[in-house]
Design a protein around this motif. Structure first.
Motif, short mmCIF file in Angstrom:
data_model
loop_
_atom_site.label_atom_id
_atom_site.label_comp_id
_atom_site.label_asym_id
_atom_site.label_seq_id
_atom_site.Cartn_x
_atom_site.Cartn_y
_atom_site.Cartn_z
N ALA A 261 0.87 -1.18 0.00
CA ALA A 261 0.00 0.00 0.00
C ALA A 261 0.89 1.22 0.00
CB ALA A 261 -0.92 0.01 1.22
N ALA A 262 0.36 2.33 -0.46
CA ALA A 262 1.15 3.54 -0.50
C ALA A 262 0.25 4.76 -0.57
CB ALA A 262 2.10 3.53 -1.71
N ASP A 263 0.77 5.88 -0.07
CA ASP A 263 0.10 7.18 -0.19
C ASP A 263 1.14 8.21 -0.58
OD1 ASP A 263 -2.77 6.86 0.68
OD2 ASP A 263 -1.76 5.96 2.39
N LEU A 264 0.72 9.16 -1.40
CA LEU A 264 1.58 10.28 -1.79
C LEU A 264 0.84 11.56 -1.49
CD1 LEU A 264 3.64 10.78 -5.02
CD2 LEU A 264 1.96 12.49 -4.35
N LEU A 265 1.50 12.47 -0.80
CA LEU A 265 0.91 13.75 -0.46
C LEU A 265 1.90 14.86 -0.77
CD1 LEU A 265 -0.61 12.92 3.05
CD2 LEU A 265 -1.85 13.10 0.90
N VAL A 266 1.37 16.05 -1.06
CA VAL A 266 2.21 17.23 -1.27
C VAL A 266 2.11 18.11 -0.04
CG1 VAL A 266 2.66 19.25 -2.69
CG2 VAL A 266 1.85 17.13 -3.76
N LEU A 267 3.23 18.31 0.66
CA LEU A 267 3.28 19.19 1.82
C LEU A 267 3.72 20.57 1.32
CD1 LEU A 267 4.97 16.83 4.43
CD2 LEU A 267 2.58 17.06 3.81
N ARG B 265 -1.35 15.02 -6.93
CA ARG B 265 -1.48 15.70 -5.63
C ARG B 265 -1.56 14.68 -4.50
NH1 ARG B 265 0.95 19.60 -6.73
NH2 ARG B 265 0.32 20.48 -4.71
N SER B 266 -2.12 13.51 -4.76
CA SER B 266 -2.13 12.43 -3.78
C SER B 266 -2.37 11.12 -4.52
CB SER B 266 -3.21 12.63 -2.70
OG SER B 266 -4.50 12.52 -3.25
N ALA B 267 -1.98 10.02 -3.89
CA ALA B 267 -2.16 8.71 -4.50
C ALA B 267 -2.46 7.71 -3.40
CB ALA B 267 -0.91 8.30 -5.27
N HIS B 268 -3.25 6.72 -3.75
CA HIS B 268 -3.63 5.67 -2.80
C HIS B 268 -3.44 4.33 -3.51
CE1 HIS B 268 -5.29 8.83 -0.25
NE2 HIS B 268 -5.73 9.36 -1.37
N ILE B 269 -2.41 3.62 -3.08
CA ILE B 269 -1.99 2.38 -3.75
C ILE B 269 -2.43 1.19 -2.90
CG2 ILE B 269 -0.04 1.17 -4.77
CD1 ILE B 269 -0.58 4.06 -5.82
#
Length: 836
Positions: A682-688, A794-798
């Protein structure tokens, strides 16, 4: 019954070195055999019998010719095992016994055996052979159960018929005398084989012979019948065995090999050879046959156990224990019209199923609640009565309550339900069940067929009934949630209509019927939303709240979601997924209650750990990594007896990566992980993006080593730096890895990837959803495709579910705005093309 265990009468033989050259194949047997196998008009039992007769004539000619030439008498050639039954599949081995009276010269006898065995080997046929006197054969049978069982099928081919007749007579006499002691041994062999090979009725690539419910079990039942201690239910058994034999014939002709494993790649060709519509029809027929044989085996071995207990034979068959309540021959009440007798639930003497249509459900519920099998003769009495006096529609309240009681019995529900189904009562009670009965599920995440999965979901839901206010609605929804898989189109949509009709048929009121239909329609809503959508987006919570509409339905849907995932297979549920679903449910419950939404931390307000990593990334102007080992909490068994160690999840790692915002971060990071053989669970990507400071990309990964130990964080960082500056050619390295992997990996028949734009699901971004077969570098290829398209992630949910990847990416245009619908669909098509 007409079959015994397909075992050889002696050790398997192989052609060995010798000074005498192998004789050429005799006569026209090879050509005649080939013509028979190529004859499209000959198939099934007739072809197997014809092939056996042809082989009989050939081998009889060999024995007669060479025995006469050598002046030998007092010999006989005997077929045993499958050949002894006169059934030969195209690539079946030949089980042969050369019987002699002990007076022949050993050298002459050995030469005669060579004249028999070598022509068989020269044709490329497998051969199991032995040379014995009747006394030696009898001694071997006493020492080896498989030999004893094989002799039950002894059939005379040529030579002295009195030798064969005497052998058969003593073989059956010895078996009946020793059966009380040897049947437990045979039962253990069947159990061990089932544990090793699995259940044929649920396997995507079943072994038609060895798996439980296969040809071995069918032949074992004949051995039990030959003991005169018990007999199998006859209904449909021979037809089921014949269908499996026909399937094996087609498999042999399709592959040209002596194989019993129905591999995925062979399904379409075998189905076509049998004149079936498609591969699913083949699997469904195979599962139905296996289910018939498995049920017959269960009933037969239970009867054997009862007989052996009555005779005080020890040990009692493993897994077949006496009843826990009444003593031998005593009746103990279980429910109205139902008693326990000799370890089974049976109808009471005064029971009248022809006057009491609810009795079948009452008996089934009582049996499951008591943890007892439901006696076959009792089920058949109820089935006969149901044919003339079915339950009224809608069902009376008692019938509905007994169904719920049956469904809530936990693991004991399964064998009782299977017994009802074997006798045709389930489809009589629930006609819509016919479309899902024995229906295969080709997604490897699923352990069961559709119908068994529905029962397993009810079993799992039974452990969650204390969490909901309406356990009855939960259990019925669990039973029906995939009922739409028997119809074309979206099974949730079709299932909603069917569930509404079934619930009304069961006698639920309009409001309860609507709730059950809603649960079936949205049984995937929570898990898909929680793992694929941004829970901080108000639109996400609003969409779920609008679908479920009430707190009570949400509560039921939460429990159904967990039960469904647990019943699907080990890859479908984890503590992490459970936590995401629980978080979503909490937010939706607050929305439905009209409470102000819980203040959530915006994406640019990081945790303490994220702040530290982001600050370090800004200071060093490069990537910063942190590894945290973690293990999923073991699940508890349903009986509450502590921790089930078999359910313990493997230890994984949480990997945090902070990188000053730049292009190419996602594909670079994903590529580095793939190169280090790290599987992304699983993975998440966020922009701070804090005010006054440069933006930082934060990637939060849950990874596990494909094999070996986890890599060092410093090594990952070095490779990530090289990937970002272009000195590490990720695509080339991954291509090299894929070529090496392809040389040793087995080809997997997987559907093509599907990428779609889910428009309208977020007000601030466009959601691109990817569903594909999980593979090395998949996420890297997706990231490259998104970068090439010039969009910002901008974000991702793997999410990785078994062999399937289900990923959602929230993207914007360079100005930070959602994409227009046309552009979103073009982007989805471009990503799909990159993955194809």
């Amino acid at each position: 019954m007409t079959e015994s265990v397909e075992e050889t009468a002696g050790p398997a033989g192989t052609q060995g070195p010798g000074s005498e050259p192998a004789p050429a194949p005799e006569g026209g047997y090879p050509a005649a055999r080939l013509r028979l196998l190529q004859d499209d008009t000959a198939a099934g039992p007739d072809r197997r019998a014809a092939l056996a007769r042809l082989t009989d004539d050939w081998l009889a000619g060999l024995l007669t010719r060479h025995a006469t030439a050598a002046g030998l008498s007092g010999t006989a050639l005997v077929a045993v095992g499958g050949y002894g039954r006169g059934e030969l599949s195209p690539r079946s081995d030949l089980d042969l016994l050369l019987l002699h009276d002990g007076r022949a010269d050993p050298g002459a006898l050995a030469a005669l055996a060579d004249h028999l065995w070598y022509p068989v080997w020269d044709l490329g046929l497998d051969l199991d052979h032995s040379v014995r006197t009747p006394a030696e054969a009898r001694k071997a049978a006493r020492e080896d159960l498989k030999v004893q069982l094989g002799l039950l099928d002894a059939r005379h081919l040529a030579g002295d018929p009195e030798l064969t007749a005497a052998l058969r007579s003593t073989a059956y006499a010895d078996w009946r005398e020793s059966a009380p002691k040897r049947l437990p041994e045979l039962h253990d062999l069947c159990q061990e084989r089932a544990e090793r090979q699995g259940e044929l009725q649920f396997l995507l690539e079943p072994d038609l012979k060895e798996a439980r419910g296969g040809l071995r079990d069918a032949t074992a039942l004949r051995a039990v019948a030959a003991s005169w201690l018990a007999d199998a239910p006859r209904g449909g058994l021979e037809a089921a065995r014949t269908r499996l034999l026909d399937t094996r014939d087609a498999l042999h002709l399709t592959t040209g090999r002596a194989t019993d494993r129905l591999s995925l790649q062979e399904h379409p060709q075998v189905a076509e050879a049998l004149g079936m519509l498609d591969a699913d029809a083949l699997l469904r027929q195979t599962y139905e046959s296996a289910r018939t044989i498995s049920y017959a085996a269960d009933v037969t071995w239970r009867e054997v156990g009862r007989v052996l207990r009555a005779r005080a034979v020890k040990p009692v068959l493993r897994g077949l224990l006496p009843g826990r309540g009444a003593g031998k021959g005593e009746r103990s009440p279980l429910a109205e019209g139902v008693v326990e007798l000799d370890g089974e639930a049976v109808l009471a003497r005064t029971a009248r199923p022809e006057r009491d249509p609810v009795l079948v459900l009452r008996a089934a519920a009582a049996a499951a609640q008591a943890g007892l099998p439901l006696a076959t003769h009792s089920i058949r009495r109820c089935a006969e009565a149901a044919a003339t006096r079915p339950l009224p529609v809608p069902w009376p309240a008692e019938a509905r309550e007994e169904l719920v009681t049956l469904l809530g019995a936990g693991t004991y529900t399964v064998p009782v339900w299977e017994a009802l189904e074997a006798e045709g009562l389930v489809t009589r009670l629930l006609p819509d069940w016919e479309r899902v009965r024995c229906r295969p599920q080709r997604n490897p995440v699923h352990t069961w067929t559709v119908d068994r999965h529905l029962i397993e979901t009810a079993v799992r839901a039974s452990a969650l009934t204390r969490r909901v206010h309406r356990p009855d609605l939960l259990l019925v929804a669990a039973l029906l949630h995939d009922i739409g898989k028997g119809w074309p189109g979206d099974h949730s949509v079709a299932g909603e209509t069917i569930a509404h009709d079934v619930a009304a048929r069961l006698g639920f009121g309009a409001r309860d019927t609507a709730v059950i239909a809603t649960l079936v329609r949205h049984h995937l809503l929570l898990i898909e939303t929680a793992t694929r959508r941004d829970l901080d987006d108000p639109a996400t919570v609003g969409a779920v709240a609008e679908a479920v509409r009430s707190a009570g339905t949400l509560e039921l849907l939460h429990a159904l979601t967990e039960a469904d995932a647990l019943a699907t297979g080990p890859a479908a549920w984890s503590a992490w997924r459970g936590g995401l679903v629980a978080d979503l449910v909490k937010r939706v419950a607050a929305r439905l209650a009209g409470e102000p939404e819980e203040e959530v931390r915006p994406a640019d307000e990081p945790t303490v750990e994220q702040q530290r990593l982001a600050a370090e990334a800004r200071r060093t102007k490069g990537p910063v990594l942190a590894l945290h080992a973690r293990a999923e909490t073991p699940t508890a068994p349903e009986d509450g007896s502590g921790t089930d160690e078999s359910a313990r999840r493997p230890v994984g790692v949480e990997l945090l990566i902070a990188v000053p915002e730049q292009s190419g971060v996602l594909p670079a990071a994903a590529g580095v992980l793939a190169l280090h053989r790290l599987t992304v669970r699983a993975a998440d990507l966020l922009v701070l993006d804090p005010g006054g400071a440069s933006p930082v990309l934060l990637l939060s990964w849950r990874v596990a080593a494909e094999y070996g130990s986890l890599p060092d964080a410093d090594r990952l960082r070095v490779d990530l730096v090289r990937a970002l500056d272009g000195s590490l050619d990720i695509p080339a390295r991954l291509a090299e890895r894929e070529r090496a992997y392809a040389r040793r990996a087995r080809a997997v028949l997987a559907p093509p990837p599907r990428v779609s734009a889910v428009t309208g699901s977020s007000r601030t971004a466009t959601v691109i959803e990817v569903r594909a077969q999980d593979a090395h570098g998949l996420l890297h290829r997706i990231g490259r495709a998104l970068e090439t398209a010039g969009v910002a992630v901008r974000s991702a949910h793997i999410s990785t579910l078994g062999a399937n990847a289900v990923d959602a990416f929230y993207v914007t245009d360079p100005d930070g705005e959602p994409l227009a619908d046309a552009a979103a669909h073009e982007l989805a098509a471009a990503v799909e093309s990159a993955l194809g």
